[in-house]
Design a protein around this motif. Structure first.
Motif, PDB file in Angstrom:
ATOM      1  N   LYS A 271       2.230   1.761  -3.489  1.00 32.31           N
ATOM      2  CA  LYS A 271       1.180   2.250  -4.377  1.00 32.31           C
ATOM      3  C   LYS A 271       0.976   3.752  -4.216  1.00 32.31           C
ATOM      4  O   LYS A 271       0.804   4.475  -5.195  1.00 32.31           O
ATOM      5  N   SER A 272       1.010   4.229  -2.975  1.00 31.62           N
ATOM      6  CA  SER A 272       0.732   5.643  -2.733  1.00 31.62           C
ATOM      7  C   SER A 272       1.932   6.550  -3.010  1.00 31.62           C
ATOM      8  O   SER A 272       1.763   7.681  -3.463  1.00 31.62           O
ATOM      9  N   LEU A 273       3.145   6.035  -2.779  1.00 23.85           N
ATOM     10  CA  LEU A 273       4.338   6.867  -2.937  1.00 23.85           C
ATOM     11  C   LEU A 273       4.988   6.764  -4.311  1.00 23.85           C
ATOM     12  O   LEU A 273       5.573   7.740  -4.802  1.00 23.85           O
TER      13      LEU A 273
ATOM     14  N   LYS B 152       1.470   5.637  -7.974  1.00 28.52           N
ATOM     15  CA  LYS B 152       0.138   6.220  -7.998  1.00 28.52           C
ATOM     16  C   LYS B 152      -0.215   6.843  -9.340  1.00 28.52           C
ATOM     17  O   LYS B 152      -1.394   7.038  -9.640  1.00 28.52           O
TER      18      LYS B 152
ATOM     19  N   GLU C 226       0.827  -1.212   0.000  1.00 29.10           N
ATOM     20  CA  GLU C 226       0.000   0.000   0.000  1.00 29.10           C
ATOM     21  C   GLU C 226       0.859   1.259   0.000  1.00 29.10           C
ATOM     22  O   GLU C 226       0.530   2.245  -0.662  1.00 29.10           O
TER      23      GLU C 226
END
Length: 209
Positions: A202-204, A207, A199
């Protein structure tokens, strides 16, 4: 022995249609097939995906913190495989800042070693349990400007293969080359990739692809 070939598994969007590319590097004893499956967990849908396969399922024969000489000529061969692949991707029309890297364990170490020897503005780097290679770090190997490339380095504490102090040193060196590094150390985490790390990556890192 350990002279690698350009044996590369592909997935995702065809290179001539893609606007981004992701290079996955597997760990010791694993395979391109295993690591490329990580793209599904990272929700990478609109990129050309590449996963080189190491000869004998290992990028170099000894620990990443062994003297570099002990891991030659395998290490230089592995770095050449990566350089050739990056050059091919760039020649296809995808710029460095749309090329992403993702590696686990031995593949994370190789990923970090390659990008730090060739610092530039990449799309992003996710290194799950890794650090720069060698018993002693030769700063002459590392040059360039990451231009704030986002980098995620994770590890467990303790990890049986990757000392936390090497992760911290890697972060320091990459930051000196202007990388935007996030390091996460997970107490008691076994040698794997956890859902929290997925996760975070995915965000850093992933994305925008």
């Amino acid at each position: 022995m350990y002279i690698h070939e350009n044996n590369i598994l592909t997935a995702g969007i065809p290179l001539n249609e893609a606007k981004s590319a992701v290079i996955f590097l597997h760990g010791r004893g694993s395979s391109a097939e295993d690591i490329i499956s990580l793209s599904r967990h990272l929700d990478i849908k609109y990129a050309a995906i590449f996963a080189p396969q190491a000869i004998n399922n290992s990028w170099y024969p000894f620990s990443f913190i062994a003297p570099v000489e002990q891991n030659q000529p395998a290490l230089d061969s592995a770095l050449t495989v990566l350089k050739t692949l990056v050059d091919q991707i760039v020649a296809s029309g995808i710029p460095l800042d749309r090329i992403f890297f993702c590696g686990f364990s031995q593949g994370a170490c190789l990923t970090l070693e390659y990008v730090t020897r060739n610092a530039g503005r990449y799309g992003g780097v996710a290194a799950f349990t890794g650090g720069l290679i060698g018993r002693e770090i030769n700063m002459k190997n590392y040059k360039g400007d990451f231009a704030k490339t986002p980098v995620l380095i994770t590890t467990g504490d303790p990890d049986p293969h990757v000392p936390v102090r090497r992760v911290e040193l890697t972060e320091t060196i990459m930051k000196k080359l202007n990388a935007d590094v996030t390091t996460k150390i997970y107490a008691g985490r076994v040698h794997t990739i956890s859902p929290k790390e997925i996760e975070l990556a995915k965000s850093l890192i992933f994305k925008n692809i």
